[in-house]
Design a protein around this motif. Structure first.
Motif, PDB file in Angstrom:
ATOM      1  N   VAL A  13       4.712   0.761   1.131  1.00  0.00           N
ATOM      2  CA  VAL A  13       4.856  -0.138   2.275  1.00  0.00           C
ATOM      3  C   VAL A  13       4.479  -1.540   1.818  1.00  0.00           C
ATOM      4  CG1 VAL A  13       4.118  -0.695   4.625  1.00  0.00           C
ATOM      5  CG2 VAL A  13       4.243   1.705   3.890  1.00  0.00           C
ATOM      6  N   GLY A  62       1.040   3.931   8.796  1.00  0.00           N
ATOM      7  CA  GLY A  62       0.561   4.931   7.854  1.00  0.00           C
ATOM      8  C   GLY A  62       0.780   6.357   8.323  1.00  0.00           C
ATOM      9  N   THR A  63       0.866   6.557   9.634  1.00  0.00           N
ATOM     10  CA  THR A  63       1.055   7.912  10.169  1.00  0.00           C
ATOM     11  C   THR A  63       2.484   8.161  10.659  1.00  0.00           C
ATOM     12  OG1 THR A  63       0.272   7.175  12.360  1.00  0.00           O
ATOM     13  CG2 THR A  63      -1.367   8.116  10.847  1.00  0.00           C
ATOM     14  N   TYR A  71       6.458  -4.811   8.329  1.00  0.00           N
ATOM     15  CA  TYR A  71       6.253  -3.739   7.345  1.00  0.00           C
ATOM     16  C   TYR A  71       7.614  -3.286   6.829  1.00  0.00           C
ATOM     17  CZ  TYR A  71       1.574  -3.256   9.448  1.00  0.00           C
ATOM     18  OH  TYR A  71       0.294  -3.481   9.927  1.00  0.00           O
ATOM     19  N   LEU A 103       9.194  -0.313   4.705  1.00  0.00           N
ATOM     20  CA  LEU A 103       8.904   1.021   4.187  1.00  0.00           C
ATOM     21  C   LEU A 103      10.062   1.477   3.309  1.00  0.00           C
ATOM     22  CD1 LEU A 103       7.584   0.787   7.189  1.00  0.00           C
ATOM     23  CD2 LEU A 103       7.300   3.247   6.986  1.00  0.00           C
ATOM     24  N   ASP A 121      -1.466  -1.068  10.841  1.00  0.00           N
ATOM     25  CA  ASP A 121      -1.505  -0.340   9.569  1.00  0.00           C
ATOM     26  C   ASP A 121      -1.604   1.163   9.817  1.00  0.00           C
ATOM     27  OD1 ASP A 121      -1.377  -2.649   8.064  1.00  0.00           O
ATOM     28  OD2 ASP A 121      -3.436  -2.550   7.314  1.00  0.00           O
ATOM     29  N   ALA A 122      -2.457   1.531  10.760  1.00  0.00           N
ATOM     30  CA  ALA A 122      -2.654   2.953  11.051  1.00  0.00           C
ATOM     31  C   ALA A 122      -1.378   3.572  11.624  1.00  0.00           C
ATOM     32  CB  ALA A 122      -3.816   3.135  12.023  1.00  0.00           C
ATOM     33  N   ARG A 131       3.666  -5.251   3.375  1.00  0.00           N
ATOM     34  CA  ARG A 131       3.297  -5.867   4.658  1.00  0.00           C
ATOM     35  C   ARG A 131       3.147  -7.371   4.486  1.00  0.00           C
ATOM     36  NH1 ARG A 131      -2.508  -4.752   6.129  1.00  0.00           N
ATOM     37  NH2 ARG A 131      -2.829  -6.824   5.239  1.00  0.00           N
ATOM     38  N   PHE A 173       0.838  -1.192   0.000  1.00  0.00           N
ATOM     39  CA  PHE A 173       0.000   0.000   0.000  1.00  0.00           C
ATOM     40  C   PHE A 173       0.873   1.243   0.000  1.00  0.00           C
ATOM     41  CE2 PHE A 173       0.292  -1.398   4.428  1.00  0.00           C
ATOM     42  CZ  PHE A 173       0.642  -0.242   5.134  1.00  0.00           C
ATOM     43  N   GLU A 174       0.280   2.333  -0.443  1.00  0.00           N
ATOM     44  CA  GLU A 174       1.009   3.595  -0.537  1.00  0.00           C
ATOM     45  C   GLU A 174       0.931   4.348   0.785  1.00  0.00           C
ATOM     46  OE1 GLU A 174      -0.349   5.965  -3.755  1.00  0.00           O
ATOM     47  OE2 GLU A 174       0.004   4.428  -5.289  1.00  0.00           O
ATOM     48  N   ARG A 175       1.970   5.106   1.043  1.00  0.00           N
ATOM     49  CA  ARG A 175       1.943   6.084   2.117  1.00  0.00           C
ATOM     50  C   ARG A 175       2.743   7.273   1.635  1.00  0.00           C
ATOM     51  NH1 ARG A 175       4.531   6.329   7.166  1.00  0.00           N
ATOM     52  NH2 ARG A 175       5.807   7.990   6.308  1.00  0.00           N
ATOM     53  N   ASP A 176       2.583   8.385   2.309  1.00  0.00           N
ATOM     54  CA  ASP A 176       3.216   9.620   1.865  1.00  0.00           C
ATOM     55  C   ASP A 176       4.722   9.417   1.686  1.00  0.00           C
ATOM     56  OD1 ASP A 176       3.433  12.269   1.184  1.00  0.00           O
ATOM     57  OD2 ASP A 176       3.715  12.953   3.237  1.00  0.00           O
TER      58      ASP A 176
END
Length: 221
Positions: free
Chosen positions: A144, A202-203, A167, A169, A198-199, A146, A137-140
């Motif tokens: 990532v 993601g942050t 994960y 990154l 995930d959260a 997983r 999945f994408e993140r800023d």
């Protein structure tokens, strides 16, 4: 070569950060102090304290020996509930090529991971990754990857199943990845815990290399 940025994890609830010194006695002393502060000194809890010291000390040493750059142990989730989890960050040295493009890094990483699967060929790398439960999945600033797994205890009477969620990154502007590995004893709540992890990932925020020392000091307070 530019210095690698640090990763700031916004961990919900209350967590304890542990140092990762080369000295086993230093780890044992910090773990013993933590367990004593948390569980007190009552004689009827001596066995529980000893078990906590052994398990937590082993986890910290194992993370240290694997090259972890930070290690946290969960104390309680928001609302006061305990959720028996750890998180460790690693900086693996992997043959990922020279490209800093996140997609190219992800493909090179999956090639490395596929080499760990018996019988998997380079052309089957993404299929092997997906069969192993892998998702992307994408993140800023990057991607990532997983992968999660459930581990069963060697002795069911002495331990409990664990869920491990890894994960990888991609580092913005670098040809490297960072591995953030969560473990939780709440195996029966695996899907919900993965959502939480995930959260967190993601942050997470990249911190400039010059601010790494300040971040480490902050994590220790």
């Amino acid at each position: 070569m530019t210095r690698s940025p640090a990763l700031r994890l916004s961990l919900p609830g209350q967590w304890q950060a542990f140092a990762l010194p080369p000295d086993d006695e230093a780890i044992a002393a910090e773990v013993a102090s933590f367990v004593r502060d948390r569980f007190g000194r009552r004689d009827d809890q001596a066995t529980q304290r000893a078990q906590q010291r052994a398990r937590l000390g082993e986890a910290v040493r194992r993370a240290r020996d694997a090259g972890a750059t930070q290690f946290h142990f969960s104390l309680r989730a928001p609302g006061g509930l305990a959720f028996a989890s750890t998180v460790a960050e690693y900086r693996p040295r992997l043959p990922l090529g020279e490209s800093t493009d996140p997609a190219a890094l992800a493909d090179a990483l999956v090639r490395v991971l596929a080499s760990e699967v018996d019988g998997a060929t380079p052309d089957q790398r993404w299929e092997a990754f997906e069969i192993a439960g892998g998702v992307v999945f994408e993140r800023d600033g990057g991607l990532v990857l997983r992968r999660d797994r459930r581990t069963e205890p060697a002795d069911a009477s002495d331990d409990i199943p664990m869920v491990v969620v890894d994960y990888w990154l991609t580092e913005p502007g670098h040809n490297r990845v960072v591995l953030v590995s969560f473990t939780t004893a709440l195996a029966e709540l695996g899907p919900l815990m993965i959502e939480l992890f995930d959260a967190i990932v993601g942050t997470a925020v990249w911190v400039a290399a010059d601010d790494v020392a300040a971040l480490r000091a902050e994590l220790r307070t």
